[in-house]
Design a protein around this motif. Sequence first.
Motif, PDB file in Angstrom:
ATOM      1  N   LYS A 261      45.911  10.570   7.876  1.00 33.00           N
ATOM      2  CA  LYS A 261      46.445  10.532   6.509  1.00 33.00           C
ATOM      3  C   LYS A 261      45.940   9.331   5.722  1.00 33.00           C
ATOM      4  O   LYS A 261      45.916   9.366   4.487  1.00 33.00           O
ATOM      5  CB  LYS A 261      47.975  10.499   6.539  1.00 33.00           C
ATOM      6  N   LEU A 264      43.166   9.718   3.062  1.00 30.77           N
ATOM      7  CA  LEU A 264      43.657  10.450   1.891  1.00 30.77           C
ATOM      8  C   LEU A 264      44.497   9.537   1.009  1.00 30.77           C
ATOM      9  O   LEU A 264      44.459   9.626  -0.221  1.00 30.77           O
ATOM     10  CB  LEU A 264      44.487  11.658   2.343  1.00 30.77           C
ATOM     11  N   PHE A 265      45.267   8.664   1.650  1.00 28.42           N
ATOM     12  CA  PHE A 265      46.107   7.711   0.924  1.00 28.42           C
ATOM     13  C   PHE A 265      45.258   6.786   0.060  1.00 28.42           C
ATOM     14  O   PHE A 265      45.662   6.400  -1.042  1.00 28.42           O
ATOM     15  CB  PHE A 265      46.916   6.896   1.947  1.00 28.42           C
ATOM     16  N   GLU A 269      41.370  10.330  -5.319  1.00 27.24           N
ATOM     17  CA  GLU A 269      42.192  11.445  -5.790  1.00 27.24           C
ATOM     18  C   GLU A 269      43.685  11.118  -5.732  1.00 27.24           C
ATOM     19  O   GLU A 269      44.506  11.804  -6.319  1.00 27.24           O
ATOM     20  CB  GLU A 269      41.921  12.698  -4.948  1.00 27.24           C
ATOM     21  N   ASN A 270      44.035  10.066  -5.009  1.00 21.00           N
ATOM     22  CA  ASN A 270      45.440   9.689  -4.883  1.00 21.00           C
ATOM     23  C   ASN A 270      45.871   8.877  -6.099  1.00 21.00           C
ATOM     24  O   ASN A 270      46.064   7.669  -6.028  1.00 21.00           O
ATOM     25  CB  ASN A 270      45.673   8.885  -3.601  1.00 21.00           C
TER      26      ASN A 270
END
Length: 311
Positions: A261, A264-265, A269-270
């Motif tokens: 994760k 992604l964090f 895009e976060n």
Amino acid sequence: MSSASSVNNSDGKEAALFEQQLSKIGEVRAALGQLSGKAALYCSDASIARYLVARNWDVKKATKMLKKTLKWRSEYKPDEIRWDEIANEAATGKIYRTDYFDKSGRSILVMRPGVQNTKKAKGQIRYLVYCMENAILNLPHDQSQMVWLIDFAGFNLSHISLHVTKLTADVLQGHYPERLGVAILYNAPKFFESFWKIASPILEPKTFNKVKFVYPDRPETNKIMEDLFNMEQLESAFGGKNQATFNINDYAARMREDDTKMPLFWSPENSALASEPYVMVNKDKAQEATSSNGVELTSLPGEGKGITSAD
């Protein structure tokens, strides 16, 4: 003055203070200049505010502090540490994140210095950083702080290291300001008091004031645990009713899942990370952070309290 007028006046002062703080966040952002990549994601309004609070809303000092963190993060790469790199440090459960939160929704890091299993400070601090990043990753959206729950079972003089304590304080205070909500020192042995007197000046007043000593044979300190934690979830080692114990295999599986994760964090895009808004928790706390030049420090039971200027 009527009660309605008093409320309106109070609301007006709070609104003015909030605007003043937002303005200072903007000043820090301007001083940082154009940011990109992870640095831009890191410097949300809420993140900048944490540095301002740590430096009593002094724009110059907060900016200097934040620049040091950005440099540190670009070189140390804390968000890129993965479980397999530090798994040997975790084997005994000397630091781990619980699968439950405190009553305020804060992540909890249990620390057991009595089961220290390595000797190199570099590896110990890298594992601490990994745990800090993981705790932040798992914070609910409405929470920004964590709890340290330090168990002194099995702790003896051989586990004391002023060097590691200083490195820990440097990382926590320098690069994770306002991330610690409270640190519970549970059942610290009598000899620890001497070390605490030597080590405590290393801590900034804001950090020192978050340290609470709890002893299972003292009802007045046990209330701290009852106020902070759901006793059904809290481990029995801390006076709770949860009989579960640390299992390295189960924990490794949890951490490897979290490792997937992390990219992604920290991805562009976060947008939630980059746009994390600053929220003034309450006016009393904010006013204290803005105008107070001194804070009262928490002492060991039986000691006097002192006043120390905040850095």
